[in-house]
Design a protein around this motif. Structure first.
Motif, PDB file in Angstrom:
ATOM      1  N   ARG A 139     -11.019   8.329  -6.235  1.00 16.29           N
ATOM      2  CA  ARG A 139     -10.893   9.510  -7.098  1.00 16.29           C
ATOM      3  C   ARG A 139     -10.416  10.714  -6.294  1.00 16.29           C
ATOM      4  NH1 ARG A 139     -15.248   7.083  -9.681  1.00 16.29           N
ATOM      5  NH2 ARG A 139     -16.775   8.142  -8.377  1.00 16.29           N
ATOM      6  N   ASN A 140     -10.957  10.884  -5.099  1.00 15.98           N
ATOM      7  CA  ASN A 140     -10.501  11.988  -4.240  1.00 15.98           C
ATOM      8  C   ASN A 140      -9.013  11.847  -3.931  1.00 15.98           C
ATOM      9  OD1 ASN A 140     -13.068  13.103  -4.152  1.00 15.98           O
ATOM     10  ND2 ASN A 140     -13.534  12.356  -2.109  1.00 15.98           N
ATOM     11  N   GLU A 141      -8.583  10.630  -3.623  1.00 14.67           N
ATOM     12  CA  GLU A 141      -7.167  10.402  -3.314  1.00 14.67           C
ATOM     13  C   GLU A 141      -6.274  10.677  -4.517  1.00 14.67           C
ATOM     14  OE1 GLU A 141      -5.582   9.859  -0.408  1.00 14.67           O
ATOM     15  OE2 GLU A 141      -7.576  10.270   0.412  1.00 14.67           O
ATOM     16  N   ARG A 142      -6.653  10.167  -5.684  1.00 15.07           N
ATOM     17  CA  ARG A 142      -5.839  10.413  -6.887  1.00 15.07           C
ATOM     18  C   ARG A 142      -5.752  11.916  -7.168  1.00 15.07           C
ATOM     19  NH1 ARG A 142      -5.893   5.614  -5.864  1.00 15.07           N
ATOM     20  NH2 ARG A 142      -4.435   6.576  -4.423  1.00 15.07           N
ATOM     21  N   MET A 143      -6.850  12.641  -6.997  1.00 15.73           N
ATOM     22  CA  MET A 143      -6.852  14.084  -7.259  1.00 15.73           C
ATOM     23  C   MET A 143      -5.973  14.807  -6.229  1.00 15.73           C
ATOM     24  SD  MET A 143      -8.138  16.064  -9.617  1.00 15.73           S
ATOM     25  CE  MET A 143      -9.533  15.179 -10.295  1.00 15.73           C
ATOM     26  N   LYS A 144      -6.055  14.392  -4.969  1.00 14.77           N
ATOM     27  CA  LYS A 144      -5.196  14.992  -3.935  1.00 14.77           C
ATOM     28  C   LYS A 144      -3.725  14.775  -4.269  1.00 14.77           C
ATOM     29  CE  LYS A 144      -7.677  13.533  -0.094  1.00 14.77           C
ATOM     30  NZ  LYS A 144      -7.762  13.103   1.306  1.00 14.77           N
ATOM     31  N   GLU A 145      -3.395  13.582  -4.716  1.00 20.06           N
ATOM     32  CA  GLU A 145      -2.010  13.268  -5.066  1.00 20.06           C
ATOM     33  C   GLU A 145      -1.516  14.163  -6.197  1.00 20.06           C
ATOM     34  OE1 GLU A 145      -2.459   8.549  -3.872  1.00 20.06           O
ATOM     35  OE2 GLU A 145      -2.223   9.100  -5.981  1.00 20.06           O
ATOM     36  N   VAL A 146      -2.337  14.370  -7.212  1.00 18.21           N
ATOM     37  CA  VAL A 146      -1.935  15.198  -8.354  1.00 18.21           C
ATOM     38  C   VAL A 146      -1.680  16.630  -7.911  1.00 18.21           C
ATOM     39  CG1 VAL A 146      -2.730  16.209 -10.527  1.00 18.21           C
ATOM     40  CG2 VAL A 146      -3.018  13.784 -10.113  1.00 18.21           C
ATOM     41  N   PHE A 147      -2.593  17.214  -7.161  1.00 18.48           N
ATOM     42  CA  PHE A 147      -2.413  18.586  -6.702  1.00 18.48           C
ATOM     43  C   PHE A 147      -1.187  18.685  -5.797  1.00 18.48           C
ATOM     44  CE2 PHE A 147      -6.400  19.522  -8.554  1.00 18.48           C
ATOM     45  CZ  PHE A 147      -6.615  20.891  -8.512  1.00 18.48           C
ATOM     46  N   GLY A 148      -1.027  17.728  -4.888  1.00 13.11           N
ATOM     47  CA  GLY A 148       0.123  17.742  -3.993  1.00 13.11           C
ATOM     48  C   GLY A 148       1.440  17.622  -4.735  1.00 13.11           C
ATOM     49  N   ALA A 149       1.489  16.718  -5.719  1.00 15.41           N
ATOM     50  CA  ALA A 149       2.720  16.543  -6.500  1.00 15.41           C
ATOM     51  C   ALA A 149       3.028  17.783  -7.314  1.00 15.41           C
ATOM     52  CB  ALA A 149       2.590  15.322  -7.419  1.00 15.41           C
ATOM     53  N   ALA A 150       2.015  18.388  -7.896  1.00 16.26           N
ATOM     54  CA  ALA A 150       2.233  19.609  -8.682  1.00 16.26           C
ATOM     55  C   ALA A 150       2.759  20.726  -7.782  1.00 16.26           C
ATOM     56  CB  ALA A 150       0.950  20.037  -9.390  1.00 16.26           C
ATOM     57  N   LEU A 151       2.172  20.887  -6.625  1.00 18.77           N
ATOM     58  CA  LEU A 151       2.658  21.924  -5.702  1.00 18.77           C
ATOM     59  C   LEU A 151       4.090  21.659  -5.268  1.00 18.77           C
ATOM     60  CD1 LEU A 151      -0.474  22.641  -3.512  1.00 18.77           C
ATOM     61  CD2 LEU A 151       0.819  24.312  -4.843  1.00 18.77           C
ATOM     62  N   LYS A 152       4.412  20.420  -5.030  1.00 15.53           N
ATOM     63  CA  LYS A 152       5.786  20.067  -4.636  1.00 15.53           C
ATOM     64  C   LYS A 152       6.767  20.444  -5.746  1.00 15.53           C
ATOM     65  CE  LYS A 152       8.095  16.309  -2.289  1.00 15.53           C
ATOM     66  NZ  LYS A 152       7.978  14.932  -1.813  1.00 15.53           N
ATOM     67  N   LYS A 153       6.426  20.133  -6.989  1.00 12.40           N
ATOM     68  CA  LYS A 153       7.285  20.499  -8.135  1.00 12.40           C
ATOM     69  C   LYS A 153       7.407  22.017  -8.249  1.00 12.40           C
ATOM     70  CE  LYS A 153       5.923  16.599 -11.035  1.00 12.40           C
ATOM     71  NZ  LYS A 153       5.160  16.224 -12.230  1.00 12.40           N
ATOM     72  N   LEU A 154       6.315  22.704  -8.042  1.00 16.20           N
ATOM     73  CA  LEU A 154       6.312  24.163  -8.226  1.00 16.20           C
ATOM     74  C   LEU A 154       7.065  24.898  -7.123  1.00 16.20           C
ATOM     75  CD1 LEU A 154       2.635  24.497  -9.425  1.00 16.20           C
ATOM     76  CD2 LEU A 154       4.701  24.821 -10.817  1.00 16.20           C
ATOM     77  N   LYS A 155       7.137  24.302  -5.963  1.00 12.16           N
ATOM     78  CA  LYS A 155       7.835  24.933  -4.842  1.00 12.16           C
ATOM     79  C   LYS A 155       9.300  24.542  -4.783  1.00 12.16           C
ATOM     80  CE  LYS A 155       3.801  25.548  -1.930  1.00 12.16           C
ATOM     81  NZ  LYS A 155       3.144  25.216  -0.668  1.00 12.16           N
ATOM     82  N   ALA A 156       9.704  23.552  -5.587  1.00 13.08           N
ATOM     83  CA  ALA A 156      11.102  23.071  -5.577  1.00 13.08           C
ATOM     84  C   ALA A 156      12.036  24.061  -6.235  1.00 13.08           C
ATOM     85  CB  ALA A 156      11.184  21.722  -6.272  1.00 13.08           C
TER      86      ALA A 156
END
Length: 143
Positions: free
Chosen positions: A126-143
């Motif tokens: 669960r921690n890993e899935r949550m980290k992935e979601v936050f990381g992916a969202a930040l990547k999209k937002l910074k693109a």
């Protein structure tokens, strides 16, 4: 600290008792730092999700059901890593992206975020899935 506890949430009282015993030895400064980290994390989650922060969401961002510990733990764990950084504002500005990504993740990993899956391996997943979601969202937002 739960990642260092092999029983996961199954015997959370043992972990909390141990942390309380050790916590009584913490300095006032460390306790104050923990308090500030907790408050900033709660503020980030409030900014992002309002009072439904710890509820699962669907792809449309609507919360489903009540707040749960299964959501609380990984969300607090990951959000605490962003609460005191510039990413806080990036996430808040792009909250719709994060909410949609969370909804998709909850649907994709439905079994992991439901029921009583409280062992250490599930906790870490669960921690890993949550980290992935936050990381992916930040990547999209910074693109």
């Amino acid at each position: 600290q739960i990642d260092r506890f092999p029983s996961g949430l199954n015997k959370i009282t043992v972990l909390l008792d141990r942390f309380l015993t050790e916590g009584n030895k913490f300095s006032a400064k460390l306790l104050n730092d923990y308090r500030k980290m907790f408050e900033k994390t709660i503020q980030l989650l409030s900014d992002l999700f309002g009072n439904q922060a710890f509820c699962r969401r669907d792809r449309d961002g609507k919360h489903r059901g009540q707040a749960t510990k299964i959501v609380y733990d990984p969300l607090m764990f990951v959000a605490s890593q962003y609460a005191q950084s510039p990413a806080h504002q990036v996430l808040v500005r792009g909250r719709d992206v994060l909410i949609a990504d969370l909804g998709a993740m909850y649907e994709q990993h439905d079994a992991l975020f439901s029921g009583r899956r409280t062992n250490s391996a599930d906790t870490q997943l669960r921690n890993e899935r949550m980290k992935e979601v936050f990381g992916a969202a930040l990547k999209k937002l910074k693109a």
